[in-house]
Enzyme design. Sequence first.
Site, PDB file in Angstrom:
ATOM      1  N   HIS A   1       0.879  -1.183   0.000  1.00 45.15           N
ATOM      2  CA  HIS A   1       0.000   0.000   0.000  1.00 45.15           C
ATOM      3  C   HIS A   1       0.913   1.228   0.000  1.00 45.15           C
ATOM      4  CE1 HIS A   1      -3.505   2.368   0.569  1.00 45.15           C
ATOM      5  NE2 HIS A   1      -3.885   2.006   1.791  1.00 45.15           N
TER       6      HIS A   1
ATOM      7  N   HIS B   1      -1.986  -2.263  -9.824  1.00 48.58           N
ATOM      8  CA  HIS B   1      -3.019  -1.743  -8.935  1.00 48.58           C
ATOM      9  C   HIS B   1      -4.216  -2.676  -8.941  1.00 48.58           C
ATOM     10  CE1 HIS B   1      -5.734   1.076  -6.982  1.00 48.58           C
ATOM     11  NE2 HIS B   1      -4.637   1.678  -6.558  1.00 48.58           N
TER      12      HIS B   1
ATOM     13  N   ASP C   1       2.596   5.683  -6.574  1.00 45.26           N
ATOM     14  CA  ASP C   1       3.818   5.605  -5.773  1.00 45.26           C
ATOM     15  C   ASP C   1       5.093   5.635  -6.601  1.00 45.26           C
ATOM     16  OD1 ASP C   1       2.663   5.552  -3.270  1.00 45.26           O
ATOM     17  OD2 ASP C   1       2.286   3.410  -3.357  1.00 45.26           O
TER      18      ASP C   1
HETATM   19  N1  CMC Z   1       5.400  -6.296 -10.400  1.00 46.67           N
HETATM   20  C1  CMC Z   1       5.380  -7.479 -11.031  1.00 46.67           C
HETATM   21  N2  CMC Z   1       4.265  -8.224 -11.189  1.00 46.67           N
HETATM   22  C2  CMC Z   1       3.117  -7.710 -10.708  1.00 46.67           C
HETATM   23  C3  CMC Z   1       3.069  -6.468 -10.049  1.00 46.67           C
HETATM   24  C4  CMC Z   1       4.261  -5.759  -9.906  1.00 46.67           C
HETATM   25  N3  CMC Z   1       4.300  -4.579  -9.279  1.00 46.67           N
HETATM   26  N4  CMC Z   1       1.808  -6.227  -9.655  1.00 46.67           N
HETATM   27  C5  CMC Z   1       1.079  -7.280 -10.041  1.00 46.67           C
HETATM   28  N5  CMC Z   1       1.871  -8.178 -10.677  1.00 46.67           N
HETATM   29  C6  CMC Z   1       1.464  -9.470 -11.242  1.00 46.67           C
HETATM   30  C7  CMC Z   1       1.460 -10.524 -10.151  1.00 46.67           C
HETATM   31  O1  CMC Z   1       2.703 -11.156 -10.021  1.00 46.67           O
HETATM   32  C8  CMC Z   1       0.363 -11.442 -10.640  1.00 46.67           C
HETATM   33  O2  CMC Z   1       0.883 -12.230 -11.671  1.00 46.67           O
HETATM   34  P1  CMC Z   1       0.368 -13.751 -11.919  1.00 46.67           P
HETATM   35  O3  CMC Z   1      -1.087 -13.597 -12.259  1.00 46.67           O
HETATM   36  O4  CMC Z   1       1.228 -14.217 -13.038  1.00 46.67           O
HETATM   37  O5  CMC Z   1       0.603 -14.470 -10.615  1.00 46.67           O
HETATM   38  C9  CMC Z   1      -0.655 -10.491 -11.256  1.00 46.67           C
HETATM   39  O6  CMC Z   1       0.107  -9.360 -11.668  1.00 46.67           O
HETATM   40  C10 CMC Z   1      -1.731 -10.038 -10.274  1.00 46.67           C
HETATM   41  O7  CMC Z   1      -1.089  -9.506  -9.127  1.00 46.67           O
HETATM   42  P2  CMC Z   1      -1.745  -9.485  -7.669  1.00 46.67           P
HETATM   43  O8  CMC Z   1      -0.693  -9.056  -6.698  1.00 46.67           O
HETATM   44  O9  CMC Z   1      -2.457 -10.758  -7.400  1.00 46.67           O
HETATM   45  O10 CMC Z   1      -2.866  -8.408  -7.898  1.00 46.67           O
HETATM   46  P3  CMC Z   1      -3.450  -7.408  -6.851  1.00 46.67           P
HETATM   47  O11 CMC Z   1      -4.687  -6.841  -7.395  1.00 46.67           O
HETATM   48  O12 CMC Z   1      -3.535  -8.017  -5.492  1.00 46.67           O
HETATM   49  O13 CMC Z   1      -2.251  -6.339  -6.875  1.00 46.67           O
HETATM   50  C11 CMC Z   1      -0.937  -4.703  -5.888  1.00 46.67           C
HETATM   51  C12 CMC Z   1      -2.291  -5.040  -6.506  1.00 46.67           C
HETATM   52  C13 CMC Z   1      -0.864  -3.186  -5.761  1.00 46.67           C
HETATM   53  C14 CMC Z   1      -0.844  -5.334  -4.487  1.00 46.67           C
HETATM   54  C15 CMC Z   1       0.226  -5.214  -6.776  1.00 46.67           C
HETATM   55  O14 CMC Z   1       0.138  -4.675  -8.073  1.00 46.67           O
HETATM   56  C16 CMC Z   1       1.584  -4.919  -6.172  1.00 46.67           C
HETATM   57  O15 CMC Z   1       2.033  -5.646  -5.267  1.00 46.67           O
HETATM   58  N6  CMC Z   1       2.269  -3.839  -6.626  1.00 46.67           N
HETATM   59  C17 CMC Z   1       3.548  -3.447  -6.051  1.00 46.67           C
HETATM   60  C18 CMC Z   1       3.298  -2.626  -4.779  1.00 46.67           C
HETATM   61  C19 CMC Z   1       2.776  -1.248  -5.081  1.00 46.67           C
HETATM   62  O16 CMC Z   1       3.271  -0.542  -5.951  1.00 46.67           O
HETATM   63  N7  CMC Z   1       1.772  -0.829  -4.278  1.00 46.67           N
HETATM   64  C20 CMC Z   1       1.170   0.496  -4.389  1.00 46.67           C
HETATM   65  C21 CMC Z   1      -0.231   0.447  -4.913  1.00 46.67           C
HETATM   66  S1  CMC Z   1      -0.830   2.067  -5.402  1.00 46.67           S
HETATM   67  C22 CMC Z   1      -0.905   2.945  -3.941  1.00 46.67           C
HETATM   68  C23 CMC Z   1      -2.039   2.536  -3.113  1.00 46.67           C
HETATM   69  O17 CMC Z   1      -3.186   2.834  -3.466  1.00 46.67           O
HETATM   70  O18 CMC Z   1      -1.801   1.927  -2.066  1.00 46.67           O
END
Ligand code: CMC
Length: 385
Positions: free
Chosen positions: A227, A266, A320
């Site tokens: 987050h 996201h 971010d």
């Molecule tokens: N780098 C590489 N792969 C990614 C990333 C990333 N930053 N984000 C998602 N993926 C891939 C993930 O590995 C997965 O792949 P697969 O389907 O092959 O297993 C797929 O995309 C779905 O990812 P998820 O983590 O299950 O999806 P989510 O909806 O839970 O993810 C997230 C949202 C923000 C947690 C994730 O994108 C992430 O961890 N990003 C990095 C941390 C980040 O930048 N957070 C700030 C978010 S914006 C500020 C806020 O509002 O908090």
Amino acid sequence: MESSNTQNNTYAKGLEGVIAAETEIGFVDGQEGRLVYRGYDISVLSENSNYEEISYLLNFGKLPNRKQMTEYLEQMRANSEVPQDTYDLIQTYGKKAHPMVTLRTVISNLASYDPRESDSSIENQKRIAISIIAKMPAIVGAIHRTILGKDILKSRSELSYAGSFLYYALGRNPDPVETKIMDTALMLHADHGMNASTFSALVTISTLADIYSATTSAISTLKGPLHGGANERALKMIMDIGSPEKAGPYLEAMVARKEKIMGFGHRVYKVYDPRAKILKKYASYISEKSDKKSIFETANKVEEIMINKLGEKGIFPNVDFYSGMIYYSMGLTPEIFTPIFALGRISGWTARSLEYLQNNKLFRPKALYVGERGPKTYISIQERQ
Ligand code: CMC
């Protein structure tokens, strides 16, 4: 989306896709890449408005007229004084605690000076909301000074919300361009749907706890790297990469290790985050002005590679990715980036908590029990293997 239907109850991991509350405050359109505060598009607000107006808009339902704005600013001014004990606490935590640990502790501690903290009437909780919002620039600024080992500035700033924060944090009057950029960053962070920290705040307020408690929960939730903690890590990664030519191999290695690239992806946006679009423009400008151009160029290369690699999966830069670079170019240290996120999000947390409280229902979801149902025979500890 991972979900299953069990005995007429739908289970959605991470509550993905679940609607947990009604709101009139803000709307995130993940397909079109739009962010709306009470009907106004964020791109219009960030060009024309300022953080104080947006704080009013979120908390009171409409943009203020001149009289309402004057009254709101007066209320903020009257509440902006930070107790000496809060400064002492910030200094006690000093450099040994992460600034988010210090921030959640001092916000929680503010309740101890408030004899009416547990009166859950809307009017009283609104009073607390304004009191916390008003103190945030001085508190986050003081935390920044302390981790740098510098004196805290206690004399009251007469600058804007963004300008005051920069003054308290940097120990000098910011120039108008820095103030405008910080003001924009704070507006862009002010609210964002049912994100994890906002949800945390709502769960806490739904028990009829107070806004101090809801804010403390929200800050604790914002701390995590998935987050708010991503901004600090994103900048550290870009600095670690060092130059655009090294971005390719660095990212290849991260992807091979199945590591997430901070500042990308996201839960809601499957297109370019509209906040990142605005911040990128400012990051380009301010990094050049402050001799940090190579950081922006490296980030730009990271973006290009990531979009080529993962854009078709809906993974683009989020808010971010460019925010940290902006703060760093202003002379702010990376550890303070997530508290700056909180400085902006505070108005969204209070607005949504107050809105929820007006039509309150205790949050109490269920868990899907996947353990043994028994009944098992109890064996005493003497006989247990
Ligand atoms: N780098 C590489 N792969 C990614 C990333 C990333 N930053 N984000 C998602 N993926 C891939 C993930 O590995 C997965 O792949 P697969 O389907 O092959 O297993 C797929 O995309 C779905 O990812 P998820 O983590 O299950 O999806 P989510 O909806 O839970 O993810 C997230 C949202 C923000 C947690 C994730 O994108 C992430 O961890 N990003 C990095 C941390 C980040 O930048 N957070 C700030 C978010 S914006 C500020 C806020 O509002 O908090």
